[in-house]
Design a protein around this motif. Structure first.
Motif, PDB file in Angstrom:
ATOM      1  N   ASP A  45       0.836  -1.193   0.000  1.00 18.07           N
ATOM      2  CA  ASP A  45       0.000   0.000   0.000  1.00 18.07           C
ATOM      3  C   ASP A  45       0.874   1.246   0.000  1.00 18.07           C
ATOM      4  O   ASP A  45       1.384   1.668   1.027  1.00 18.07           O
ATOM      5  CB  ASP A  45      -0.924   0.002   1.215  1.00 18.07           C
ATOM      6  CG  ASP A  45      -1.949   1.113   1.162  1.00 18.07           C
ATOM      7  OD1 ASP A  45      -1.901   1.931   0.208  1.00 18.07           O
ATOM      8  OD2 ASP A  45      -2.792   1.171   2.060  1.00 18.07           O
ATOM      9  N   LEU A  49      -2.216   5.287  -5.874  1.00 17.71           N
ATOM     10  CA  LEU A  49      -2.367   4.296  -6.930  1.00 17.71           C
ATOM     11  C   LEU A  49      -1.779   4.780  -8.252  1.00 17.71           C
ATOM     12  O   LEU A  49      -2.227   4.411  -9.319  1.00 17.71           O
ATOM     13  CB  LEU A  49      -3.842   3.922  -7.094  1.00 17.71           C
ATOM     14  CG  LEU A  49      -4.430   3.178  -5.892  1.00 17.71           C
ATOM     15  CD1 LEU A  49      -5.915   2.932  -6.090  1.00 17.71           C
ATOM     16  CD2 LEU A  49      -3.696   1.873  -5.655  1.00 17.71           C
ATOM     17  N   SER A  55       1.610  -0.398  -8.736  1.00 11.44           N
ATOM     18  CA  SER A  55       0.684  -1.377  -9.296  1.00 11.44           C
ATOM     19  C   SER A  55       1.451  -2.536  -9.917  1.00 11.44           C
ATOM     20  O   SER A  55       2.613  -2.406 -10.271  1.00 11.44           O
ATOM     21  CB  SER A  55      -0.170  -0.735 -10.398  1.00 11.44           C
ATOM     22  OG  SER A  55      -0.894   0.351  -9.909  1.00 11.44           O
ATOM     23  N   SER A  81     -10.520  -7.238  -1.382  1.00 13.27           N
ATOM     24  CA  SER A  81     -10.641  -5.883  -1.916  1.00 13.27           C
ATOM     25  C   SER A  81      -9.642  -5.718  -3.054  1.00 13.27           C
ATOM     26  O   SER A  81      -8.483  -6.118  -2.926  1.00 13.27           O
ATOM     27  CB  SER A  81     -10.330  -4.848  -0.833  1.00 13.27           C
ATOM     28  OG  SER A  81     -11.177  -5.020   0.278  1.00 13.27           O
ATOM     29  N   SER A  83      -8.111  -2.708  -5.531  1.00 15.98           N
ATOM     30  CA  SER A  83      -8.013  -1.284  -5.842  1.00 15.98           C
ATOM     31  C   SER A  83      -7.478  -1.163  -7.256  1.00 15.98           C
ATOM     32  O   SER A  83      -6.522  -1.859  -7.627  1.00 15.98           O
ATOM     33  CB  SER A  83      -7.068  -0.589  -4.870  1.00 15.98           C
ATOM     34  OG  SER A  83      -7.573  -0.679  -3.560  1.00 15.98           O
ATOM     35  N   THR A 121     -10.780   3.341  -8.169  1.00 18.95           N
ATOM     36  CA  THR A 121     -11.896   2.639  -7.537  1.00 18.95           C
ATOM     37  C   THR A 121     -11.393   1.530  -6.617  1.00 18.95           C
ATOM     38  O   THR A 121     -10.419   0.850  -6.928  1.00 18.95           O
ATOM     39  CB  THR A 121     -12.801   1.995  -8.614  1.00 18.95           C
ATOM     40  OG1 THR A 121     -13.291   3.003  -9.470  1.00 18.95           O
ATOM     41  CG2 THR A 121     -13.954   1.232  -8.000  1.00 18.95           C
ATOM     42  N   VAL A 122     -12.086   1.326  -5.488  1.00 25.58           N
ATOM     43  CA  VAL A 122     -11.834   0.185  -4.608  1.00 25.58           C
ATOM     44  C   VAL A 122     -13.091  -0.676  -4.623  1.00 25.58           C
ATOM     45  O   VAL A 122     -14.183  -0.191  -4.342  1.00 25.58           O
ATOM     46  CB  VAL A 122     -11.512   0.621  -3.164  1.00 25.58           C
ATOM     47  CG1 VAL A 122     -11.334  -0.597  -2.263  1.00 25.58           C
ATOM     48  CG2 VAL A 122     -10.287   1.507  -3.130  1.00 25.58           C
ATOM     49  N   ASN A 124     -14.909  -3.983  -3.024  1.00 27.05           N
ATOM     50  CA  ASN A 124     -14.902  -4.904  -1.887  1.00 27.05           C
ATOM     51  C   ASN A 124     -15.894  -6.017  -2.146  1.00 27.05           C
ATOM     52  O   ASN A 124     -17.068  -5.748  -2.446  1.00 27.05           O
ATOM     53  CB  ASN A 124     -15.300  -4.162  -0.598  1.00 27.05           C
ATOM     54  CG  ASN A 124     -14.343  -3.069  -0.245  1.00 27.05           C
ATOM     55  OD1 ASN A 124     -13.170  -3.321  -0.038  1.00 27.05           O
ATOM     56  ND2 ASN A 124     -14.844  -1.840  -0.187  1.00 27.05           N
TER      57      ASN A 124
END
Length: 164
Positions: A45, A49, A55, A81, A83, A121-122, A124
């Motif tokens: 993390d 992003l 990534s 999740s 991302s 966008t995330v 879940n």
């Protein structure tokens, strides 16, 4: 099921690794561009992003690309999740979350198709799964458009709470 937020009791994937191995976990991928776009970046993390720094990017190719994490112990995943990187192209639109005990024979734990993510966008997802596995992977069937695959960040594990 897609939910707005997940609280994990424990993670069943590497968290903030500095390389392809971390504790009980080994990370691998079908392909990668390497450097700052390596497979382990999908588990680290960066709080950003940015497509260049945080990534996983496959090398050329979309369908059939996968990102995998293996544990020395069986682990349960009933939520995850994803991302999506801060870009418009190459975001996954159809995929499967899979589990395996040997890395060869895979069981689909969840799938989605026709998803249209936007940058940053995330997503879940709650998974109806009660079986622990040594291996887990995201198997990509297609991207929204582009000539490779990118995943910004993965979190997976045992869910203790979620919100619709």
């Amino acid at each position: 099921a897609t939910v707005s937020s997940i609280t994990y009791g424990s993670y069943s994937c590497p968290i903030d690794p500095t390389g392809y191995e971390q504790g009980n976990y080994t990370i691998s991928a079908s392909s990668e561009l390497g450097g700052q776009r390596s497979a382990y970046n999908a588990f680290y993390d960066h709080n950003n992003l940015n497509e260049e720094l945080s990534s996983w990017h496959s090398s050329n190719g979309t369908s059939g690309q996968w990102l995998q994490w293996q544990s020395t112990e069986k682990v349960l995943i009933n939520g995850y999740s994803l991302s999506f990187a801060d870009r418009d192209s190459c975001l996954i639109s159809s995929w499967r979350l899979e589990g395996s005990d040997d890395g060869n024979t895979w069981t689909a734990l969840d799938s989605d198709s026709g998803y249209n993510p936007s940058r940053g966008t995330v997503l879940n997802r709650i998974v109806a799964n009660e079986t622990s596995y040594f291996y887990h992977r995201i198997y990509v069937e297609s991207v929204n458009y582009g000539d490779y695959v990118t995943i910004g960040l993965i979190r997976a594990g045992e869910v203790i709470e979620y919100v619709y």
